[in-house]
Motif scaffolding. Structure first.
Motif, PDB file in Angstrom:
ATOM      1  N   THR A 186     -56.484 -13.054  -5.031  1.00  0.00           N
ATOM      2  CA  THR A 186     -55.209 -13.228  -5.723  1.00  0.00           C
ATOM      3  C   THR A 186     -54.790 -11.922  -6.385  1.00  0.00           C
ATOM      4  O   THR A 186     -55.610 -11.027  -6.634  1.00  0.00           O
ATOM      5  CB  THR A 186     -55.288 -14.323  -6.807  1.00  0.00           C
ATOM      6  OG1 THR A 186     -56.162 -13.873  -7.856  1.00  0.00           O
ATOM      7  CG2 THR A 186     -55.761 -15.648  -6.229  1.00  0.00           C
ATOM      8  N   GLU A 187     -53.501 -11.831  -6.675  1.00  0.00           N
ATOM      9  CA  GLU A 187     -52.987 -10.676  -7.410  1.00  0.00           C
ATOM     10  C   GLU A 187     -53.728 -10.523  -8.735  1.00  0.00           C
ATOM     11  O   GLU A 187     -54.075  -9.417  -9.140  1.00  0.00           O
ATOM     12  CB  GLU A 187     -51.498 -10.843  -7.689  1.00  0.00           C
ATOM     13  CG  GLU A 187     -50.616 -10.837  -6.478  1.00  0.00           C
ATOM     14  CD  GLU A 187     -49.167 -11.184  -6.786  1.00  0.00           C
ATOM     15  OE1 GLU A 187     -48.326 -10.942  -5.918  1.00  0.00           O
ATOM     16  OE2 GLU A 187     -48.874 -11.687  -7.907  1.00  0.00           O
ATOM     17  N   PRO A 245     -43.381 -11.092  -1.228  1.00  0.00           N
ATOM     18  CA  PRO A 245     -42.047 -11.137  -1.843  1.00  0.00           C
ATOM     19  C   PRO A 245     -42.039 -10.680  -3.306  1.00  0.00           C
ATOM     20  O   PRO A 245     -41.005 -10.259  -3.813  1.00  0.00           O
ATOM     21  CB  PRO A 245     -41.641 -12.607  -1.726  1.00  0.00           C
ATOM     22  CG  PRO A 245     -42.914 -13.353  -1.545  1.00  0.00           C
ATOM     23  CD  PRO A 245     -43.850 -12.420  -0.828  1.00  0.00           C
ATOM     24  N   HIS A 246     -43.181 -10.713  -3.974  1.00  0.00           N
ATOM     25  CA  HIS A 246     -43.239 -10.249  -5.365  1.00  0.00           C
ATOM     26  C   HIS A 246     -43.006  -8.744  -5.467  1.00  0.00           C
ATOM     27  O   HIS A 246     -42.620  -8.238  -6.517  1.00  0.00           O
ATOM     28  CB  HIS A 246     -44.586 -10.586  -6.003  1.00  0.00           C
ATOM     29  CG  HIS A 246     -44.779 -12.049  -6.215  1.00  0.00           C
ATOM     30  ND1 HIS A 246     -46.020 -12.585  -6.478  1.00  0.00           N
ATOM     31  CD2 HIS A 246     -43.926 -13.094  -6.189  1.00  0.00           C
ATOM     32  CE1 HIS A 246     -45.907 -13.901  -6.613  1.00  0.00           C
ATOM     33  NE2 HIS A 246     -44.639 -14.220  -6.441  1.00  0.00           N
ATOM     34  N   GLY A 247     -43.240  -8.008  -4.384  1.00  0.00           N
ATOM     35  CA  GLY A 247     -43.063  -6.564  -4.389  1.00  0.00           C
ATOM     36  C   GLY A 247     -41.633  -6.123  -4.637  1.00  0.00           C
ATOM     37  O   GLY A 247     -41.392  -4.978  -4.983  1.00  0.00           O
ATOM     38  N   ALA A 248     -40.686  -7.026  -4.479  1.00  0.00           N
ATOM     39  CA  ALA A 248     -39.278  -6.695  -4.715  1.00  0.00           C
ATOM     40  C   ALA A 248     -38.911  -6.716  -6.193  1.00  0.00           C
ATOM     41  O   ALA A 248     -37.840  -6.264  -6.570  1.00  0.00           O
ATOM     42  CB  ALA A 248     -38.377  -7.668  -3.949  1.00  0.00           C
ATOM     43  N   SER A 249     -39.797  -7.220  -7.049  1.00  0.00           N
ATOM     44  CA  SER A 249     -39.536  -7.292  -8.487  1.00  0.00           C
ATOM     45  C   SER A 249     -40.307  -6.182  -9.189  1.00  0.00           C
ATOM     46  O   SER A 249     -41.537  -6.235  -9.254  1.00  0.00           O
ATOM     47  CB  SER A 249     -39.969  -8.657  -9.028  1.00  0.00           C
ATOM     48  OG  SER A 249     -39.823  -8.696 -10.428  1.00  0.00           O
ATOM     49  N   PRO A 250     -39.621  -5.173  -9.731  1.00  0.00           N
ATOM     50  CA  PRO A 250     -40.323  -4.020 -10.296  1.00  0.00           C
ATOM     51  C   PRO A 250     -41.198  -4.329 -11.510  1.00  0.00           C
ATOM     52  O   PRO A 250     -42.089  -3.558 -11.821  1.00  0.00           O
ATOM     53  CB  PRO A 250     -39.195  -3.057 -10.665  1.00  0.00           C
ATOM     54  CG  PRO A 250     -37.977  -3.890 -10.751  1.00  0.00           C
ATOM     55  CD  PRO A 250     -38.173  -5.045  -9.823  1.00  0.00           C
ATOM     56  N   HIS A 251     -40.980  -5.445 -12.172  1.00  0.00           N
ATOM     57  CA  HIS A 251     -41.796  -5.788 -13.333  1.00  0.00           C
ATOM     58  C   HIS A 251     -42.464  -7.144 -13.149  1.00  0.00           C
ATOM     59  O   HIS A 251     -42.623  -7.917 -14.096  1.00  0.00           O
ATOM     60  CB  HIS A 251     -40.945  -5.760 -14.617  1.00  0.00           C
ATOM     61  CG  HIS A 251     -40.417  -4.404 -14.894  1.00  0.00           C
ATOM     62  ND1 HIS A 251     -39.080  -4.107 -14.828  1.00  0.00           N
ATOM     63  CD2 HIS A 251     -41.036  -3.239 -15.187  1.00  0.00           C
ATOM     64  CE1 HIS A 251     -38.903  -2.830 -15.087  1.00  0.00           C
ATOM     65  NE2 HIS A 251     -40.077  -2.278 -15.310  1.00  0.00           N
ATOM     66  N   ASP A 263     -51.240 -15.906  -9.412  1.00  0.00           N
ATOM     67  CA  ASP A 263     -52.319 -16.495  -8.611  1.00  0.00           C
ATOM     68  C   ASP A 263     -51.982 -16.497  -7.120  1.00  0.00           C
ATOM     69  O   ASP A 263     -52.667 -17.123  -6.321  1.00  0.00           O
ATOM     70  CB  ASP A 263     -52.660 -17.901  -9.104  1.00  0.00           C
ATOM     71  CG  ASP A 263     -51.498 -18.869  -8.990  1.00  0.00           C
ATOM     72  OD1 ASP A 263     -50.392 -18.465  -8.567  1.00  0.00           O
ATOM     73  OD2 ASP A 263     -51.697 -20.051  -9.332  1.00  0.00           O
ATOM     74  N   ARG A 264     -50.937 -15.759  -6.737  1.00  0.00           N
ATOM     75  CA  ARG A 264     -50.564 -15.666  -5.327  1.00  0.00           C
ATOM     76  C   ARG A 264     -51.665 -14.946  -4.558  1.00  0.00           C
ATOM     77  O   ARG A 264     -52.166 -13.909  -4.977  1.00  0.00           O
ATOM     78  CB  ARG A 264     -49.256 -14.902  -5.158  1.00  0.00           C
ATOM     79  CG  ARG A 264     -48.802 -14.845  -3.712  1.00  0.00           C
ATOM     80  CD  ARG A 264     -47.494 -14.069  -3.545  1.00  0.00           C
ATOM     81  NE  ARG A 264     -46.980 -14.235  -2.210  1.00  0.00           N
ATOM     82  CZ  ARG A 264     -47.447 -13.569  -1.150  1.00  0.00           C
ATOM     83  NH1 ARG A 264     -48.421 -12.695  -1.296  1.00  0.00           N
ATOM     84  NH2 ARG A 264     -46.932 -13.774   0.049  1.00  0.00           N
TER      85      ARG A 264
END
Length: 164
Positions: free
Chosen positions: A85-86, A114-120, A125-126
């Motif tokens: 997980t992350e 898809p979380h990589g598109a959010s800079p913060h 738990d992905r």
């Protein structure tokens, strides 16, 4: 002075006068002026002059913080594997940052898919999947008081050889 957190309104923290860096988006100080009646001045020349000259000790401290975070990034492949997980990956990275001499990790972003598109994004738990992009953004204070901040992005295993 209170600490501002990402996502909170900074307007409450603005005093009667506000000096801004040249790189602050122009709309931000004008929003503050309207919300609080603050007089806005350009702080860029003052800030730039303060940042231009570093003592040998400051340069050494900055290099030390940068080298420590670089050593952590060089080890990312140890932790970044499909099926983890992350948050698991981020916990390992945070511990390594402290092992390399930082006082602590102020932030460890592990943003996969898809979380990589959010800079913060932060981390979650992905579960990281093979072949997808992963953004790792880490930093924190060194004992000198200087902080590191370093971001790397992996796409299809090219940087950290994540199995596809």
């Amino acid at each position: 002075m209170p600490t501002w957190q990402d996502g909170e309104s900074a307007h409450a923290l603005v005093a009667a006068r506000l000096g801004v860096d040249d790189r602050l988006p122009a709309c931000t100080p004008w929003d503050w002026r309207g919300a609080r009646g603050a007089a806005v001045t350009t702080g860029g020349p003052t800030i730039r002059a303060l940042r231009m000259v570093k003592t040998p000790e400051e340069l050494s401290a900055l290099h030390g913080a940068g080298e420590a975070v670089d050593r952590v990034h060089a080890r990312i492949a140890e932790w970044l594997r499909p099926g983890r997980t992350e948050d698991e990956i981020g916990s390992d990275i945070a511990a390594a940052l402290a092992e390399e001499g930082h006082e602590r990790a102020d932030f460890v972003i592990v943003a996969s898919g898809p979380h990589g598109a959010s800079p913060h994004h932060g981390r979650s738990d992905r579960v990281v999947r093979a072949g997808e992009p992963v953004v790792v953004d880490i930093g924190g204070p060194a004992p000198s008081g200087h902080s590191s901040d370093s971001t790397l992005c992996n796409r299809n295993g090219r940087d950290w050889r994540l199995p596809a």
